[in-house]
Design a protein around this motif. Structure first.
Motif, PDB file in Angstrom:
ATOM      1  N   TRP A 199       0.825  -1.209   0.000  1.00  0.00           N
ATOM      2  CA  TRP A 199       0.000   0.000   0.000  1.00  0.00           C
ATOM      3  C   TRP A 199       0.861   1.261   0.000  1.00  0.00           C
ATOM      4  N   LYS A 200       1.940   1.228   0.769  1.00  0.00           N
ATOM      5  CA  LYS A 200       2.814   2.403   0.816  1.00  0.00           C
ATOM      6  C   LYS A 200       3.482   2.656  -0.530  1.00  0.00           C
TER       7      LYS A 200
ATOM      8  N   PHE B 275      -2.849   9.121   4.734  1.00  0.00           N
ATOM      9  CA  PHE B 275      -2.667   7.672   4.735  1.00  0.00           C
ATOM     10  C   PHE B 275      -3.152   7.071   6.053  1.00  0.00           C
ATOM     11  N   LYS B 276      -2.861   7.741   7.159  1.00  0.00           N
ATOM     12  CA  LYS B 276      -3.233   7.231   8.481  1.00  0.00           C
ATOM     13  C   LYS B 276      -4.739   7.105   8.645  1.00  0.00           C
TER      14      LYS B 276
ATOM     15  N   LEU C 265      -6.104   4.808   4.888  1.00  0.00           N
ATOM     16  CA  LEU C 265      -5.566   3.451   4.774  1.00  0.00           C
ATOM     17  C   LEU C 265      -5.010   2.989   6.123  1.00  0.00           C
ATOM     18  N   LYS C 266      -5.764   3.261   7.139  1.00  0.00           N
ATOM     19  CA  LYS C 266      -5.331   2.900   8.495  1.00  0.00           C
ATOM     20  C   LYS C 266      -5.056   1.401   8.573  1.00  0.00           C
ATOM     21  N   SER C 267      -3.867   1.063   9.053  1.00  0.00           N
ATOM     22  CA  SER C 267      -3.448  -0.334   9.084  1.00  0.00           C
ATOM     23  C   SER C 267      -2.760  -0.621  10.416  1.00  0.00           C
TER      24      SER C 267
ATOM     25  N   ASN D  21      -9.966   8.524   0.017  1.00  0.00           N
ATOM     26  CA  ASN D  21     -10.124   9.328   1.244  1.00  0.00           C
ATOM     27  C   ASN D  21     -11.490  10.015   1.260  1.00  0.00           C
ATOM     28  N   PHE D  22     -12.517   9.214   1.097  1.00  0.00           N
ATOM     29  CA  PHE D  22     -13.873   9.737   0.973  1.00  0.00           C
ATOM     30  C   PHE D  22     -14.297  10.532   2.203  1.00  0.00           C
ATOM     31  N   GLN D  23     -13.881  10.085   3.371  1.00  0.00           N
ATOM     32  CA  GLN D  23     -14.250  10.779   4.601  1.00  0.00           C
ATOM     33  C   GLN D  23     -13.777  12.236   4.565  1.00  0.00           C
TER      34      GLN D  23
END
Length: 300
Positions: A242-243, A254-255, A258-260, A271-273
């Motif tokens: 992902w990175k 990214f945080k 794509l929180k992982s 990043n719809f939010q």
């Protein structure tokens, strides 16, 4: 003017609302007060009312679009329930719900069926890998009826981003399987009641998980240090790719998108939010400029 906030939020999705819906997505418990606020907003030409619908703007096509989407959602929900039952049988799945537009009663030809999945502790990435392999091998990576982009484990069920977007998503979830896990999930996220009044999750008829015998054997086989190690391996491997794939994304974005972590996996590369919150704040600014009404900003 919480009613105005609610109308503006759903206007981002071109979705006009009825009175009961405005009430359900407002902090006020006084429906008469909300009706009075709506009458005032109409008198000042800030919103309009057509039949039973309240709109921000004059795009009347939204009403027909919404009604068509509501009808299509009926059939889509039947398919979604079938898929949810299938997902629930996968190893380490503890609960499954419908999210996204379908959970709000809307579906069209461009919609996906979005699923929210709760997994066993220390098995989130192992569970996710099983589901993604199935999608790639048997669905040719199509997400139309199998879009699983948000996983949480039973070790961490509290949503960190507490805003109108996430509160709306939590309130509109349609759980299908995993009553016990969802009871804990809603308890951990009771902060939603501070944004929307009268939030009472509906879990009647939702059963707890019953896995086929072969899946139970598979879960037992990985319920050890090997399973934990594999889970960590799949997490690190996925995060690495992902990175590389989304290297143009800022660290902060990214945080969120794509929180992982060990207990959370989000795959929202658009990043719809953030886009929704940004668009909503822009609408607040427009209201302030045009009507001198100050609405408190939202934050991601």
């Amino acid at each position: 003017m919480d009613a105005l906030k609610t109308i503006l939020y759903f206007s981002i999705f071109n979705y006009p609302l009825k009175l009961d819906e405005i009430y359900n997505f407002s902090i006020s418990k006084n429906k008469a007060r909300i009706e009075k606020d709506l009458e005032e907003l109409i008198s000042k030409n800030i919103i309009i009312k057509i039949d039973d619908y309240y709109l921000a703007g004059h795009n009347l096509n939204q009403i027909e679009q919404r009604e068509k989407g509501n009808l299509m959602a009926v059939n889509a929900l039947v398919k979604a329930k079938e898929r949810a039952g299938f997902i629930a049988k996968f190893p380490f799945v503890e609960a499954v719900a419908i999210s996204g537009s379908l959970s709000k009663g809307y579906y069209d030809k461009d919609s996906d069926i979005d699923f929210f999945v709760i997994t066993k502790l220390h098995k989130l990435w192992l569970c996710r890998t099983f589901l993604m392999l199935y999608k790639k091998m048997f669905l040719f990576n199509s997400k139309k009826y199998f879009c699983i982009n948000y996983f949480m484990s039973t070790g961490h069920l509290e949503i960190a981003e507490k805003n109108r977007f996430t509160a709306t998503e939590i309130k509109t979830l349609i759980p299908f399987h995993g009553k016990k896990a969802f009871e804990e999930f809603y308890q951990k996220n009771d902060w939603v009641s501070g944004i929307f009044a009268e939030f009472v999750p509906q879990l009647e008829g939702i059963g707890n998980m019953r896995k086929p015998k072969i899946i139970q054997i598979l879960e037992t086989a990985f319920d050890n240090k090997l399973g934990v190690a594999l889970d960590l391996f799949f997490k690190n491997t996925t995060l690495y790719f992902w990175k590389l794939k989304f290297k143009q994304m800022t660290k902060d974005d990214f945080k969120v998108a794509l929180k992982s972590t060990q207990n959370i996996s989000k795959h929202h590369p658009l990043n719809f939010q953030k886009k929704v919150i940004t668009a909503l704040n822009e609408k607040y600014e427009e209201i302030k400029r045009n009507h001198n009404i100050e609405l408190s900003k939202e934050y991601v």
